[in-house]
Motif scaffolding. Structure first.
Motif, PDB file in Angstrom:
ATOM      1  N   SER A 407     -67.659  -0.045 -20.276  1.00 16.70           N
ATOM      2  CA  SER A 407     -68.889  -0.766 -19.967  1.00 16.70           C
ATOM      3  C   SER A 407     -69.981   0.199 -19.530  1.00 16.70           C
ATOM      4  CB  SER A 407     -68.644  -1.861 -18.923  1.00 16.70           C
ATOM      5  OG  SER A 407     -67.795  -1.419 -17.904  1.00 16.70           O
ATOM      6  N   GLY A 408     -69.595   1.367 -18.991  1.00 14.76           N
ATOM      7  CA  GLY A 408     -70.590   2.374 -18.651  1.00 14.76           C
ATOM      8  C   GLY A 408     -71.425   2.776 -19.860  1.00 14.76           C
ATOM      9  N   THR A 409     -70.746   2.995 -20.985  1.00 13.95           N
ATOM     10  CA  THR A 409     -71.451   3.376 -22.205  1.00 13.95           C
ATOM     11  C   THR A 409     -72.365   2.254 -22.698  1.00 13.95           C
ATOM     12  OG1 THR A 409     -69.558   4.733 -22.765  1.00 13.95           O
ATOM     13  CG2 THR A 409     -71.125   4.293 -24.530  1.00 13.95           C
ATOM     14  N   PHE A 410     -71.854   1.018 -22.662  1.00  9.48           N
ATOM     15  CA  PHE A 410     -72.694  -0.115 -23.077  1.00  9.48           C
ATOM     16  C   PHE A 410     -73.960  -0.196 -22.229  1.00  9.48           C
ATOM     17  CE2 PHE A 410     -68.632  -2.462 -24.495  1.00  9.48           C
ATOM     18  CZ  PHE A 410     -68.811  -2.074 -25.815  1.00  9.48           C
ATOM     19  N   VAL A 411     -73.779  -0.067 -20.922  1.00  5.51           N
ATOM     20  CA  VAL A 411     -74.920  -0.227 -20.027  1.00  5.51           C
ATOM     21  C   VAL A 411     -75.958   0.868 -20.267  1.00  5.51           C
ATOM     22  CG1 VAL A 411     -75.671  -0.127 -17.607  1.00  5.51           C
ATOM     23  CG2 VAL A 411     -73.670  -1.485 -18.233  1.00  5.51           C
ATOM     24  N   THR A 412     -75.497   2.126 -20.399  1.00  3.97           N
ATOM     25  CA  THR A 412     -76.503   3.181 -20.595  1.00  3.97           C
ATOM     26  C   THR A 412     -77.145   3.081 -21.983  1.00  3.97           C
ATOM     27  OG1 THR A 412     -74.693   4.706 -21.096  1.00  3.97           O
ATOM     28  CG2 THR A 412     -75.655   4.851 -18.911  1.00  3.97           C
ATOM     29  N   THR A 413     -76.409   2.557 -22.961  1.00 12.19           N
ATOM     30  CA  THR A 413     -77.035   2.331 -24.262  1.00 12.19           C
ATOM     31  C   THR A 413     -78.195   1.351 -24.117  1.00 12.19           C
ATOM     32  OG1 THR A 413     -74.894   2.594 -25.306  1.00 12.19           O
ATOM     33  CG2 THR A 413     -76.636   1.631 -26.647  1.00 12.19           C
ATOM     34  N   VAL A 414     -77.917   0.247 -23.414  1.00 12.98           N
ATOM     35  CA  VAL A 414     -78.967  -0.757 -23.211  1.00 12.98           C
ATOM     36  C   VAL A 414     -80.156  -0.135 -22.496  1.00 12.98           C
ATOM     37  CG1 VAL A 414     -79.571  -2.874 -21.969  1.00 12.98           C
ATOM     38  CG2 VAL A 414     -77.400  -2.727 -23.223  1.00 12.98           C
ATOM     39  N   THR A 415     -79.900   0.615 -21.416  1.00 17.45           N
ATOM     40  CA  THR A 415     -81.023   1.147 -20.642  1.00 17.45           C
ATOM     41  C   THR A 415     -81.770   2.238 -21.407  1.00 17.45           C
ATOM     42  OG1 THR A 415     -79.501   2.620 -19.472  1.00 17.45           O
ATOM     43  CG2 THR A 415     -80.067   0.560 -18.386  1.00 17.45           C
ATOM     44  N   ASP A 416     -81.046   3.047 -22.222  1.00 18.07           N
ATOM     45  CA  ASP A 416     -81.741   4.056 -23.038  1.00 18.07           C
ATOM     46  C   ASP A 416     -82.652   3.377 -24.053  1.00 18.07           C
ATOM     47  OD1 ASP A 416     -80.611   6.151 -21.744  1.00 18.07           O
ATOM     48  OD2 ASP A 416     -79.268   6.762 -23.354  1.00 18.07           O
ATOM     49  N   VAL A 417     -82.073   2.425 -24.798  1.00 15.60           N
ATOM     50  CA  VAL A 417     -82.842   1.767 -25.857  1.00 15.60           C
ATOM     51  C   VAL A 417     -84.044   1.036 -25.266  1.00 15.60           C
ATOM     52  CG1 VAL A 417     -82.781  -0.103 -27.552  1.00 15.60           C
ATOM     53  CG2 VAL A 417     -80.922   1.591 -27.472  1.00 15.60           C
ATOM     54  N   VAL A 418     -83.794   0.241 -24.218  1.00 14.73           N
ATOM     55  CA  VAL A 418     -84.890  -0.520 -23.613  1.00 14.73           C
ATOM     56  C   VAL A 418     -85.914   0.432 -22.987  1.00 14.73           C
ATOM     57  CG1 VAL A 418     -85.487  -2.128 -21.746  1.00 14.73           C
ATOM     58  CG2 VAL A 418     -83.521  -2.589 -23.223  1.00 14.73           C
ATOM     59  N   GLY A 419     -85.423   1.461 -22.311  1.00 10.72           N
ATOM     60  CA  GLY A 419     -86.325   2.413 -21.664  1.00 10.72           C
ATOM     61  C   GLY A 419     -87.259   3.087 -22.663  1.00 10.72           C
ATOM     62  N   PHE A 420     -86.688   3.640 -23.736  1.00  7.15           N
ATOM     63  CA  PHE A 420     -87.514   4.322 -24.749  1.00  7.15           C
ATOM     64  C   PHE A 420     -88.462   3.338 -25.436  1.00  7.15           C
ATOM     65  CE2 PHE A 420     -83.833   7.513 -25.112  1.00  7.15           C
ATOM     66  CZ  PHE A 420     -84.452   8.399 -24.247  1.00  7.15           C
ATOM     67  N   PHE A 421     -87.904   2.144 -25.756  1.00  3.64           N
ATOM     68  CA  PHE A 421     -88.709   1.176 -26.484  1.00  3.64           C
ATOM     69  C   PHE A 421     -89.882   0.684 -25.631  1.00  3.64           C
ATOM     70  CE2 PHE A 421     -89.784  -2.870 -28.431  1.00  3.64           C
ATOM     71  CZ  PHE A 421     -89.782  -2.534 -29.777  1.00  3.64           C
ATOM     72  N   ALA A 422     -89.589   0.342 -24.380  1.00  3.28           N
ATOM     73  CA  ALA A 422     -90.648  -0.180 -23.504  1.00  3.28           C
ATOM     74  C   ALA A 422     -91.731   0.882 -23.290  1.00  3.28           C
ATOM     75  CB  ALA A 422     -90.055  -0.618 -22.163  1.00  3.28           C
ATOM     76  N   PHE A 423     -91.296   2.092 -22.981  1.00  2.00           N
ATOM     77  CA  PHE A 423     -92.262   3.144 -22.644  1.00  2.00           C
ATOM     78  C   PHE A 423     -93.088   3.546 -23.871  1.00  2.00           C
ATOM     79  CE2 PHE A 423     -92.998   7.831 -21.805  1.00  2.00           C
ATOM     80  CZ  PHE A 423     -94.032   7.629 -20.910  1.00  2.00           C
ATOM     81  N   LEU A 424     -92.395   3.883 -24.966  1.00  2.00           N
ATOM     82  CA  LEU A 424     -93.122   4.349 -26.149  1.00  2.00           C
ATOM     83  C   LEU A 424     -93.898   3.207 -26.800  1.00  2.00           C
ATOM     84  CD1 LEU A 424     -90.374   6.733 -27.609  1.00  2.00           C
ATOM     85  CD2 LEU A 424     -92.400   7.346 -26.260  1.00  2.00           C
ATOM     86  N   GLY A 425     -93.325   2.009 -26.795  1.00  2.00           N
ATOM     87  CA  GLY A 425     -94.007   0.850 -27.382  1.00  2.00           C
ATOM     88  C   GLY A 425     -95.302   0.552 -26.646  1.00  2.00           C
ATOM     89  N   LEU A 426     -95.218   0.494 -25.310  1.00  2.00           N
ATOM     90  CA  LEU A 426     -96.421   0.245 -24.515  1.00  2.00           C
ATOM     91  C   LEU A 426     -97.447   1.346 -24.722  1.00  2.00           C
ATOM     92  CD1 LEU A 426     -94.951  -0.956 -21.093  1.00  2.00           C
ATOM     93  CD2 LEU A 426     -96.667  -2.166 -22.466  1.00  2.00           C
ATOM     94  N   ALA A 427     -96.956   2.590 -24.780  1.00  2.00           N
ATOM     95  CA  ALA A 427     -97.874   3.718 -24.959  1.00  2.00           C
ATOM     96  C   ALA A 427     -98.624   3.594 -26.279  1.00  2.00           C
ATOM     97  CB  ALA A 427     -97.087   5.036 -24.900  1.00  2.00           C
ATOM     98  N   SER A 428     -97.900   3.243 -27.360  1.00  2.00           N
ATOM     99  CA  SER A 428     -98.549   3.082 -28.663  1.00  2.00           C
ATOM    100  C   SER A 428     -99.630   2.013 -28.586  1.00  2.00           C
ATOM    101  CB  SER A 428     -97.553   2.636 -29.738  1.00  2.00           C
ATOM    102  OG  SER A 428     -96.461   3.489 -29.760  1.00  2.00           O
ATOM    103  N   ALA A 429     -99.296   0.911 -27.921  1.00  2.57           N
ATOM    104  CA  ALA A 429    -100.225  -0.210 -27.875  1.00  2.57           C
ATOM    105  C   ALA A 429    -101.439   0.102 -27.000  1.00  2.57           C
ATOM    106  CB  ALA A 429     -99.511  -1.458 -27.344  1.00  2.57           C
TER     107      ALA A 429
END
Lengths: 432, 432
Positions: A407-429
């Motif tokens: 579950s450690g791997t699942f959780v960090t996958t979620v936080t990596d994907v969401v983290g990069f997406f939220a930050f870079l997505g907002l930045a683009s917009a």
């Protein structure tokens, strides 16, 4: 000392406890172990043998002279023999069982019919019982007359004529009572039986929860087949914790410090492979925003911070949740309250670190919009991290899987994907 | 059920074990708990009280009527009273001690003079002793005549006239022997005393290692002051594991599922703050290579993979090392062998994932030099990860700190910094 002085070695080890001698054997390297066993094999008894870790036990067994091994096995309790032979292949197992006398062999073979990691494998078949209608005096006379008694026992189990346990009596209570007291009057309130098919983790939990010292084990027809004592339950508790902590870190749960390089690789490579796949998934998110990064390189500098904070916060929640599930303190009754609490903690963490990182980014890159973007991304990611940290282990538990597993791997996958997406997505917009 | 039906509640809870009732109380929310206690407070006894988790015990104590509390405290063993009062402030502590009779109060106050988390706090002062010169018959007559005996006891401790323990006898052996047997003939080989100043973690380790059931506790002059039983040692083992697993995840070790939002934040924010500082440190490494990233954006896409793999591999090694230190199976005798093994595993992992990522990067970005750069960075980072994973906890242990404490953050800082530096540094040198 390994220079061949057998007498000196015997003298040094003589006052030591079997468990400590076993530890010494474990800590030697393979050639040291061979030399040690050549010198000392005559002294290896059942107690030492049952203390040696599984990972090297087979190696030790192979080097023992057959007569020493036979003698050692004969003096072991049935639960220790089961523990010894259950991982062996057929010819070796048969060799060891052959040295036991008929009744002991039957007991071991009976134990082996129960599933692995069940109470039936853990119990010893050596039990002290008394008919429920006896008096204290009759029981004491029986014990005095009995030639054979287990090395350690703390309760006498009361049985009816069909060997159904009906109670158990602490020896202390028996000693403190008059000889004419009916023994059934002394039976403890804490009396409870354990099914031979119960999972050993649940057995350890019951011992810890109810402060049991020993508990009778029964078969499908409620007939007494053995007894589990607290020292075995304590070892299981220790092993279960070990499993949890290793699984959370993505290490095979049989890892031991005595493993070889190859064995260690075999335990760890699969989890690193899983991590690689999830890391690539997170990279694919970054790849979507390549053009944005090319224009604002500060994003590449800051994005690992958002991901790292999410991963850490998620792991915190995850660990607390896995522990609460293991100790059965997270149940249907309080699960939504705990989820709400984690969500609240996640958002407050997010607000706190949004403020901190906002200020840091503002000063570092002199951009107020960039500060706002990283702040909002931080709030989103820490909120999601908290939810993933609690919902992923709960889901695994619901599906019947171990909530610690991967579950450690699942959780960090979620936080990596969401983290990069939220930050870079907002930045683009916002920034372009 | 919380609709005020006290009779119905009593009926439902009547057959339940104190530990399960305590769990129910823990799982209610604050207002539910208040309602429950109003209905049920008359039934709260010492057993339930000592099972309730520390995090909510003070809340429960405040709501109990003084007479119920006094009754509950009077029936508790001295070790449970110590556990109850040691976290209370002075006026509350004095109130509770006041209800005890003089000898019990003296025992509790004696226990409280030992350091926190010591054997002296864990022991109960209720001990069954016998002079070493008695026979089995004399001991049995003494027990039968004695009005007061501890609820549970498994050994009789033999003492000399100055109350120095000289051996201990299992009750089973006493029951099985003739009345005229000298009791000292039955003393167990496993006899060992524990200093009242010993750390409770070491006590739990000794119980688990030597399969002890109970052990006498002695003061500085080797005089008997109490006894520790295995059920208490098992609870300590459980708590120590809990601490390890929570510390590895960077969560305060007193975290409980019953904590409030504020309490939870207090436990977790400091570690997230530490993580933020280390994440910023890793970002500073990236910032050095801003110009390189601007020219080759693929680097920004791939760099988190190198860091993530290093972090995971480091955590694997770290977890195994922390567990081995906790179980005392990593010692001076095998430490260099284990370090060499981890280094070998790290390099082989590095080679394996260098090959995999090299191929992935080659196909993805169609650049052979980029593939070579990420491959070499992977080997460097996984090698360093293995060394950091073992050397950081070893260093913390050497310095007298808990190897689990915050070592996860240290290890991932090292792997992040090394991962970014190796990958981006090589890329600048080779690709530009």
């Amino acid at each position: 000392i390994e220079a061949g002085e057998a007498a000196r070695l015997n003298e040094l080890l003589e006052p030591m406890h079997a468990a400590d001698i076993a530890d010494i054997i474990e800590q030697l390297d393979t050639s040291g172990r061979r030399a040690f066993l050549t010198l000392y094999s005559g002294e290896i008894d059942g107690e030492i043998l049952s203390e040696i870790d599984e990972s090297i036990r087979e190696e030790v067994l192979e080097q023992l002279p057959p007569d020493v091994l036979a003698e050692a096995v004969r003096e072991m309790d049935s639960d220790d023999v089961v523990d010894l032979v259950e991982d062996l292949d057929e010819p070796e197992r048969a060799d060891i069982l052959a040295v036991l006398d008929d009744s002991d062999r039957a007991a071991v073979q009976q134990s082996l019919t129960y599933p692995e990691y069940s109470a039936g494998r853990l119990m010893q078949s050596e039990v002290v019982t008394a008919p429920g209608h006896w008096t204290v005096g009759e029981a004491i006379d029986f014990l005095r007359a009995e030639e054979w008694l287990p090395e350690q026992f703390y309760h006498i189990i009361l049985v009816d004529p069909r060997r159904h346990p009906i109670g158990y009596v602490q020896l202390g209570r028996m000693l403190a009572s008059r000889r004419d007291t009916p023994i059934s009057d002394l039976s403890e309130d804490s009396f409870r039986t354990i099914s031979a098919y119960a999972d050993e983790g649940d057995v350890a939990y019951a011992f810890n929860q109810y402060h049991l010292i020993s508990a009778p084990v029964v078969d499908k027809d409620d007939r007494l087949v053995g007894v589990i004592t607290i020292d075995d339950a304590m070892s299981v508790l220790d092993e279960e914790h070990e499993e949890d902590i290793l699984r959370l870190a993505g290490v095979g749960e049989d890892s031991a410090i005595t493993d070889s390089v190859i064995e260690t690789l075999r335990q760890r490579l699969p989890w690193l492979m899983v991590n690689l796949v999830t890391a690539i998934a997170a990279s694919l998110v970054i790849a979507v925003f390549e053009a944005t990064i090319q224009q604002i390189v500060a994003l590449a500098v800051l994005m690992p911070i958002v991901a790292s904070m999410g991963g850490n916060a998620g792991t915190q929640t995850l660990t607390v949740a896995v522990r609460a599930l293991a100790t059965k303190s997270l149940t249907g009754g309080n699960v939504w309250r705990v989820v709400r609490r984690e969500a609240a903690v996640g958002l407050l963490n997010g607000l706190a670190f949004a403020a901190v990182m906002g200020v840091v980014a503002w000063f570092w890159f002199d951009g107020m919009s960039l500060a706002a973007v990283i702040g909002i991304a931080m709030i989103i990611n820490l909120g999601i991290a908290a939810l993933a940290g609690i919902l992923i282990p709960l889901t695994l538990e619901k599906l019947g899987a171990d909530p610690a597993l991967a579950s450690g791997t699942f959780v960090t996958t979620v936080t990596d994907v969401v983290g990069f997406f939220a930050f870079l997505g907002l930045a683009s917009a916002v920034l372009l």
